[in-house]
Design a protein around this motif. Sequence first.
Motif, PDB file in Angstrom:
ATOM      1  N   GLY A 150      19.823  10.482  32.095  1.00 47.46           N
ATOM      2  CA  GLY A 150      20.454   9.952  33.298  1.00 47.46           C
ATOM      3  C   GLY A 150      21.963  10.019  33.297  1.00 47.46           C
ATOM      4  O   GLY A 150      22.601   9.689  34.296  1.00 47.46           O
ATOM      5  N   TRP A 151      22.548  10.450  32.182  1.00 45.56           N
ATOM      6  CA  TRP A 151      24.011  10.493  32.085  1.00 45.56           C
ATOM      7  C   TRP A 151      24.529  11.930  32.020  1.00 45.56           C
ATOM      8  O   TRP A 151      25.639  12.182  31.563  1.00 45.56           O
ATOM      9  CB  TRP A 151      24.465   9.712  30.849  1.00 45.56           C
ATOM     10  CG  TRP A 151      24.376   8.233  31.050  1.00 45.56           C
ATOM     11  CD1 TRP A 151      23.274   7.444  30.896  1.00 45.56           C
ATOM     12  CD2 TRP A 151      25.416   7.360  31.486  1.00 45.56           C
ATOM     13  NE1 TRP A 151      23.564   6.132  31.192  1.00 45.56           N
ATOM     14  CE2 TRP A 151      24.881   6.049  31.558  1.00 45.56           C
ATOM     15  CE3 TRP A 151      26.756   7.549  31.826  1.00 45.56           C
ATOM     16  CZ2 TRP A 151      25.623   4.949  31.957  1.00 45.56           C
ATOM     17  CZ3 TRP A 151      27.505   6.450  32.216  1.00 45.56           C
ATOM     18  CH2 TRP A 151      26.946   5.168  32.285  1.00 45.56           C
ATOM     19  N   GLY A 152      23.727  12.886  32.506  1.00 46.61           N
ATOM     20  CA  GLY A 152      24.119  14.286  32.401  1.00 46.61           C
ATOM     21  C   GLY A 152      25.385  14.635  33.166  1.00 46.61           C
ATOM     22  O   GLY A 152      26.187  15.447  32.699  1.00 46.61           O
ATOM     23  N   GLY A 153      25.576  14.042  34.338  1.00 47.35           N
ATOM     24  CA  GLY A 153      26.768  14.344  35.123  1.00 47.35           C
ATOM     25  C   GLY A 153      28.031  13.758  34.505  1.00 47.35           C
ATOM     26  O   GLY A 153      28.949  14.483  34.119  1.00 47.35           O
ATOM     27  N   TYR A 154      28.057  12.446  34.377  1.00 50.10           N
ATOM     28  CA  TYR A 154      29.222  11.763  33.804  1.00 50.10           C
ATOM     29  C   TYR A 154      29.448  12.202  32.363  1.00 50.10           C
ATOM     30  O   TYR A 154      30.576  12.514  31.960  1.00 50.10           O
ATOM     31  CB  TYR A 154      28.995  10.255  33.871  1.00 50.10           C
ATOM     32  CG  TYR A 154      30.147   9.421  33.350  1.00 50.10           C
ATOM     33  CD1 TYR A 154      31.207   9.093  34.179  1.00 50.10           C
ATOM     34  CD2 TYR A 154      30.158   8.945  32.040  1.00 50.10           C
ATOM     35  CE1 TYR A 154      32.273   8.313  33.714  1.00 50.10           C
ATOM     36  CE2 TYR A 154      31.204   8.175  31.561  1.00 50.10           C
ATOM     37  CZ  TYR A 154      32.257   7.862  32.406  1.00 50.10           C
ATOM     38  OH  TYR A 154      33.305   7.109  31.930  1.00 50.10           O
ATOM     39  N   GLY A 155      28.368  12.259  31.580  1.00 53.41           N
ATOM     40  CA  GLY A 155      28.504  12.597  30.166  1.00 53.41           C
ATOM     41  C   GLY A 155      29.045  13.992  29.946  1.00 53.41           C
ATOM     42  O   GLY A 155      29.903  14.207  29.090  1.00 53.41           O
ATOM     43  N   SER A 156      28.549  14.960  30.711  1.00 54.07           N
ATOM     44  CA  SER A 156      29.039  16.326  30.519  1.00 54.07           C
ATOM     45  C   SER A 156      30.489  16.470  30.972  1.00 54.07           C
ATOM     46  O   SER A 156      31.239  17.271  30.415  1.00 54.07           O
ATOM     47  CB  SER A 156      28.140  17.326  31.253  1.00 54.07           C
ATOM     48  OG  SER A 156      28.120  17.081  32.646  1.00 54.07           O
ATOM     49  N   SER A 157      30.900  15.682  31.962  1.00 59.21           N
ATOM     50  CA  SER A 157      32.315  15.722  32.376  1.00 59.21           C
ATOM     51  C   SER A 157      33.208  15.179  31.260  1.00 59.21           C
ATOM     52  O   SER A 157      34.312  15.689  31.028  1.00 59.21           O
ATOM     53  CB  SER A 157      32.521  14.926  33.666  1.00 59.21           C
ATOM     54  OG  SER A 157      32.467  13.519  33.447  1.00 59.21           O
ATOM     55  N   LYS A 158      32.730  14.155  30.567  1.00 60.91           N
ATOM     56  CA  LYS A 158      33.505  13.596  29.454  1.00 60.91           C
ATOM     57  C   LYS A 158      33.475  14.529  28.247  1.00 60.91           C
ATOM     58  O   LYS A 158      34.447  14.598  27.483  1.00 60.91           O
ATOM     59  CB  LYS A 158      32.972  12.215  29.087  1.00 60.91           C
ATOM     60  CG  LYS A 158      33.263  11.145  30.136  1.00 60.91           C
ATOM     61  CD  LYS A 158      34.750  10.918  30.316  1.00 60.91           C
ATOM     62  CE  LYS A 158      35.031   9.747  31.237  1.00 60.91           C
ATOM     63  NZ  LYS A 158      36.491   9.471  31.389  1.00 60.91           N
ATOM     64  N   ALA A 159      32.373  15.267  28.076  1.00 58.45           N
ATOM     65  CA  ALA A 159      32.329  16.262  27.012  1.00 58.45           C
ATOM     66  C   ALA A 159      33.379  17.341  27.266  1.00 58.45           C
ATOM     67  O   ALA A 159      34.048  17.811  26.337  1.00 58.45           O
ATOM     68  CB  ALA A 159      30.936  16.878  26.928  1.00 58.45           C
ATOM     69  N   ALA A 160      33.523  17.742  28.519  1.00 55.85           N
ATOM     70  CA  ALA A 160      34.553  18.720  28.873  1.00 55.85           C
ATOM     71  C   ALA A 160      35.942  18.162  28.582  1.00 55.85           C
ATOM     72  O   ALA A 160      36.814  18.865  28.046  1.00 55.85           O
ATOM     73  CB  ALA A 160      34.427  19.102  30.347  1.00 55.85           C
ATOM     74  N   LEU A 161      36.157  16.893  28.912  1.00 56.24           N
ATOM     75  CA  LEU A 161      37.452  16.273  28.642  1.00 56.24           C
ATOM     76  C   LEU A 161      37.726  16.215  27.146  1.00 56.24           C
ATOM     77  O   LEU A 161      38.873  16.413  26.707  1.00 56.24           O
ATOM     78  CB  LEU A 161      37.490  14.871  29.247  1.00 56.24           C
ATOM     79  CG  LEU A 161      38.779  14.078  29.030  1.00 56.24           C
ATOM     80  CD1 LEU A 161      39.984  14.805  29.632  1.00 56.24           C
ATOM     81  CD2 LEU A 161      38.661  12.671  29.618  1.00 56.24           C
ATOM     82  N   GLU A 162      36.698  15.950  26.354  1.00 53.71           N
ATOM     83  CA  GLU A 162      36.880  15.899  24.899  1.00 53.71           C
ATOM     84  C   GLU A 162      37.368  17.244  24.361  1.00 53.71           C
ATOM     85  O   GLU A 162      38.317  17.309  23.571  1.00 53.71           O
ATOM     86  CB  GLU A 162      35.563  15.512  24.220  1.00 53.71           C
ATOM     87  CG  GLU A 162      35.088  14.119  24.571  1.00 53.71           C
ATOM     88  CD  GLU A 162      34.757  13.276  23.356  1.00 53.71           C
ATOM     89  OE1 GLU A 162      34.700  13.824  22.244  1.00 53.71           O
ATOM     90  OE2 GLU A 162      34.588  12.044  23.528  1.00 53.71           O
ATOM     91  N   GLN A 163      36.747  18.335  24.799  1.00 50.47           N
ATOM     92  CA  GLN A 163      37.155  19.636  24.276  1.00 50.47           C
ATOM     93  C   GLN A 163      38.507  20.067  24.847  1.00 50.47           C
ATOM     94  O   GLN A 163      39.311  20.697  24.136  1.00 50.47           O
ATOM     95  CB  GLN A 163      36.082  20.686  24.571  1.00 50.47           C
ATOM     96  CG  GLN A 163      36.368  22.064  23.989  1.00 50.47           C
ATOM     97  CD  GLN A 163      36.395  22.082  22.455  1.00 50.47           C
ATOM     98  OE1 GLN A 163      36.439  21.046  21.811  1.00 50.47           O
ATOM     99  NE2 GLN A 163      36.386  23.277  21.886  1.00 50.47           N
ATOM    100  N   LEU A 164      38.783  19.743  26.091  1.00 50.78           N
ATOM    101  CA  LEU A 164      40.111  20.000  26.639  1.00 50.78           C
ATOM    102  C   LEU A 164      41.171  19.276  25.807  1.00 50.78           C
ATOM    103  O   LEU A 164      42.231  19.844  25.495  1.00 50.78           O
ATOM    104  CB  LEU A 164      40.186  19.530  28.097  1.00 50.78           C
ATOM    105  CG  LEU A 164      39.515  20.405  29.153  1.00 50.78           C
ATOM    106  CD1 LEU A 164      39.492  19.674  30.492  1.00 50.78           C
ATOM    107  CD2 LEU A 164      40.245  21.736  29.299  1.00 50.78           C
TER     108      LEU A 164
END
Length: 237
Positions: A150-164
């Motif tokens: 259920g956290w695929g949208g928010y979680g993947s956006s934060k994963a992108a922020l982590e790698q950025l």
Amino acid sequence: MTTRTTRTALITGASRGLGLALARQLASESWQLIIDARGAKALEAARADLAKQTRVIAIAGDVTDGDHRRALAEAARELGGLDALVNNASFLGPSPQPELLDYPLDVLERVYRTNAIAPLALVQTLRDELKSGACVINVTSDAGVEAYEGWGGYGSSKAALEQLSNILAAENPALHVYWVDPGDMRTQMHQEAFPGEDISDRPLPEVSVPGLVELLTGTRPSGRYSARAISKELKTI
């Protein structure tokens, strides 16, 4: 006698929750503040409260908007540059959180624009206002590294922020870049993620603030940190 240099921080999403809690702590330590949020009324209430302790510039707007980011940069120039930028503003997405197969893609684009693209865009806009050795904190989440249903949208956006953040740190060794998990908190956004549930067992955001302040004022190397873990560590010193 030594003269203490005034420090200045820009905190996004600072009208409530973690952003406001951090702003209150920095105000008590005489930091100058630039704060933003989408809601003008709540932001003005926060500004009036913080202004009792320090100089505050509040600019209502959305971090995904280029004109708003440029207004924040102008405020940073007015205050003589930034010692710290805290990218705290986030967009949860739908409530309740849908599974990825049902996730509306137009909303997912907004989640990514707010949570991943806007923080980088703000760093780009502020590059000339960041003082030597300035600190950039990007507030992330354990949902960015764990596969919560259920956290695929928010979680993947934060994963992108982590790698950025990781690459930003590698490319800019003169900056202190931290991507920080604040932990579960009793905030409005967390309540929206769990509509109808009792989240009173979650700690208030103030519990995570000492860890953030330690990063802002210390000399830890760029990297990923848990604000709650640092806060606990400080209690044992």
